[in-house]
Design a protein around this motif. Structure first.
Motif, PDB file in Angstrom:
ATOM      1  N   PRO A 124      55.874  18.206  23.990  1.00 57.83           N
ATOM      2  CA  PRO A 124      56.706  19.143  23.229  1.00 57.83           C
ATOM      3  C   PRO A 124      58.114  18.596  23.015  1.00 57.83           C
ATOM      4  O   PRO A 124      58.594  17.761  23.792  1.00 57.83           O
ATOM      5  N   VAL A 125      58.757  19.072  21.961  1.00 59.73           N
ATOM      6  CA  VAL A 125      60.104  18.634  21.615  1.00 59.73           C
ATOM      7  C   VAL A 125      60.961  19.857  21.311  1.00 59.73           C
ATOM      8  O   VAL A 125      60.512  20.783  20.621  1.00 59.73           O
ATOM      9  N   ILE A 126      62.178  19.866  21.819  1.00 57.32           N
ATOM     10  CA  ILE A 126      63.165  20.882  21.438  1.00 57.32           C
ATOM     11  C   ILE A 126      64.270  20.173  20.668  1.00 57.32           C
ATOM     12  O   ILE A 126      64.922  19.274  21.199  1.00 57.32           O
ATOM     13  N   ASP A 232      58.907  20.095  30.279  1.00 54.71           N
ATOM     14  CA  ASP A 232      58.922  18.642  30.084  1.00 54.71           C
ATOM     15  C   ASP A 232      58.993  18.295  28.604  1.00 54.71           C
ATOM     16  O   ASP A 232      58.237  17.447  28.098  1.00 54.71           O
ATOM     17  N   ALA A 233      59.892  18.955  27.900  1.00 57.15           N
ATOM     18  CA  ALA A 233      60.073  18.697  26.475  1.00 57.15           C
ATOM     19  C   ALA A 233      61.223  17.717  26.258  1.00 57.15           C
ATOM     20  O   ALA A 233      62.224  17.759  26.985  1.00 57.15           O
ATOM     21  N   ALA A 234      61.077  16.856  25.294  1.00 53.91           N
ATOM     22  CA  ALA A 234      62.195  16.001  24.898  1.00 53.91           C
ATOM     23  C   ALA A 234      63.256  16.871  24.234  1.00 53.91           C
ATOM     24  O   ALA A 234      62.938  17.694  23.371  1.00 53.91           O
ATOM     25  N   LEU A 235      64.512  16.710  24.645  1.00 54.30           N
ATOM     26  CA  LEU A 235      65.613  17.495  24.078  1.00 54.30           C
ATOM     27  C   LEU A 235      66.428  16.571  23.180  1.00 54.30           C
ATOM     28  O   LEU A 235      67.126  15.667  23.653  1.00 54.30           O
ATOM     29  N   ILE A 236      66.322  16.799  21.868  1.00 44.73           N
ATOM     30  CA  ILE A 236      66.920  15.896  20.888  1.00 44.73           C
ATOM     31  C   ILE A 236      67.903  16.664  20.008  1.00 44.73           C
ATOM     32  O   ILE A 236      67.501  17.578  19.278  1.00 44.73           O
ATOM     33  N   PRO A 237      69.200  16.314  20.031  1.00 45.13           N
ATOM     34  CA  PRO A 237      70.149  16.934  19.098  1.00 45.13           C
ATOM     35  C   PRO A 237      69.925  16.386  17.687  1.00 45.13           C
ATOM     36  O   PRO A 237      69.797  15.174  17.494  1.00 45.13           O
ATOM     37  N   VAL A 238      69.872  17.274  16.707  1.00 47.97           N
ATOM     38  CA  VAL A 238      69.618  16.837  15.335  1.00 47.97           C
ATOM     39  C   VAL A 238      70.426  17.713  14.379  1.00 47.97           C
ATOM     40  O   VAL A 238      70.501  18.936  14.550  1.00 47.97           O
ATOM     41  N   TYR A 239      71.035  17.072  13.385  1.00 49.20           N
ATOM     42  CA  TYR A 239      71.928  17.781  12.468  1.00 49.20           C
ATOM     43  C   TYR A 239      71.732  17.253  11.054  1.00 49.20           C
ATOM     44  O   TYR A 239      71.448  16.069  10.853  1.00 49.20           O
ATOM     45  N   ALA A 240      71.911  18.137  10.067  1.00 46.93           N
ATOM     46  CA  ALA A 240      71.862  17.747   8.656  1.00 46.93           C
ATOM     47  C   ALA A 240      73.295  17.690   8.134  1.00 46.93           C
ATOM     48  O   ALA A 240      73.959  18.718   8.017  1.00 46.93           O
TER      49      ALA A 240
END
Length: 294
Positions: A124-126, A232-240
């Motif tokens: 999973p990914v957040i 156990d999710a990858a925590l990835i900051p993402v912005y447009a």
């Protein structure tokens, strides 16, 4: 427990303000896309923002965290932040025209490889994001790339506006999870199945922790880091990031946050968002009361 019915006066106020917004949105949608987006930005920045007191709030926030900012730059941000908010609003209601822009946006940054690796392994990914640029461009882009992406959202106070707003954001992509017990159960099920979840993290949250943001304590929810650690999710900051033409975007997927503890991880997110805002200062939502205290 069902929500208490709204007093008649408040309900009438919500009804009238919703009519005004619906009329404004409807008028904007009559224009071609490349005209309606800047037009809505102009109307919100030059007409609504002064009337609603948003410019004063932008000034208050800037004075709180960057008191030495030159007056000329303050005035520019007072125009740019509501302009971006207006563009974002009409984009959300623009359906396929907006999604086409989002799908064509390049995705850069080390987080993209981590996201694709998670898809291969079923992890999973957040995706943690903020009120910056247009956050829904990320969701539209990744759904088009085949990611099973859902999003957590908070209901608007105005129930009349909320009804059509939820329809608009749902048309960009589903599933959508309403903040609350039922939505949280659905969200957890989505993560356990290896899904991707988007959460906005830069709203004031009085039940959160006082973490640093622009050098001042800001009450910040730690739900993203807590969920990432628990499942156990990858925590990835993402912005447009909105581009210079005001219509297109570059999606920046930052490096995944190192798993440590929820407070440290959330502070890392705050620092990375702050750095991005400083580079594109007019694209953040300076209108909201980010530094309210208990």
């Amino acid at each position: 427990m069902p929500a208490a019915p709204l007093p008649l006066r408040k309900r009438a106020g919500y009804f009238v303000s919703n009519l005004l917004f619906r009329g404004l949105i409807g008028a904007g949608l009559l224009l071609p896309y490349h005209w309606r987006v800047p037009a809505m930005g102009w109307v919100v920045s030059r007409v609504l923002a002064p009337l609603a007191g948003w410019r004063a709030r932008v000034r208050t926030n800037l004075a709180h965290v960057m008191p030495d900012l030159p007056e000329e730059e303050v005035r520019r941000i007072c125009r740019a932040a509501p302009d971006n908010a207006g563009r974002t609003l009409i984009e959300i209601y623009s359906g396929d025209s907006f999604k086409a822009r989002a799908v064509n946006a390049p995705i850069t940054g080390p987080g993209l490889a981590a996201l694709e690796e998670a898809r291969k392994t079923g992890r999973p990914v957040i995706l943690v994001t903020g009120h910056f640029g247009n956050y829904d461009a990320v969701r539209a882009s990744l759904i088009a790339r085949g990611h099973n992406m859902g999003a957590l959202y908070r209901a608007m106070r105005n129930p009349y506006f909320n009804a059509h707003y939820v329809r608009a954001i749902s048309a960009i992509g589903e599933p959508m999870f309403l903040q609350g017990p039922t939505g949280m159960k659905q969200l957890v099920k989505h993560l356990r199945a290896g899904g991707v979840l988007g959460i906005l993290t830069d709203l004031n949250n009085l039940s959160g922790e006082a973490l640093d943001f622009f050098g001042k304590p800001a009450m910040t929810s730690m739900i993203t880091a807590e969920l990432a650690l628990k499942y156990d999710a990858a925590l990835i900051p993402v912005y447009a990031v909105r581009q210079d033409n005001g219509l297109d975007f570059e999606i920046i997927a930052q490096a995944p946050i190192t798993p440590t503890d929820a407070k440290t991880m959330t502070q890392d997110v705050n620092h990375q968002l702050e750095a991005l805002v400083r580079e594109n200062i007019g694209q953040w939502f300076w209108i909201h009361r980010r530094w309210k205290s208990k």
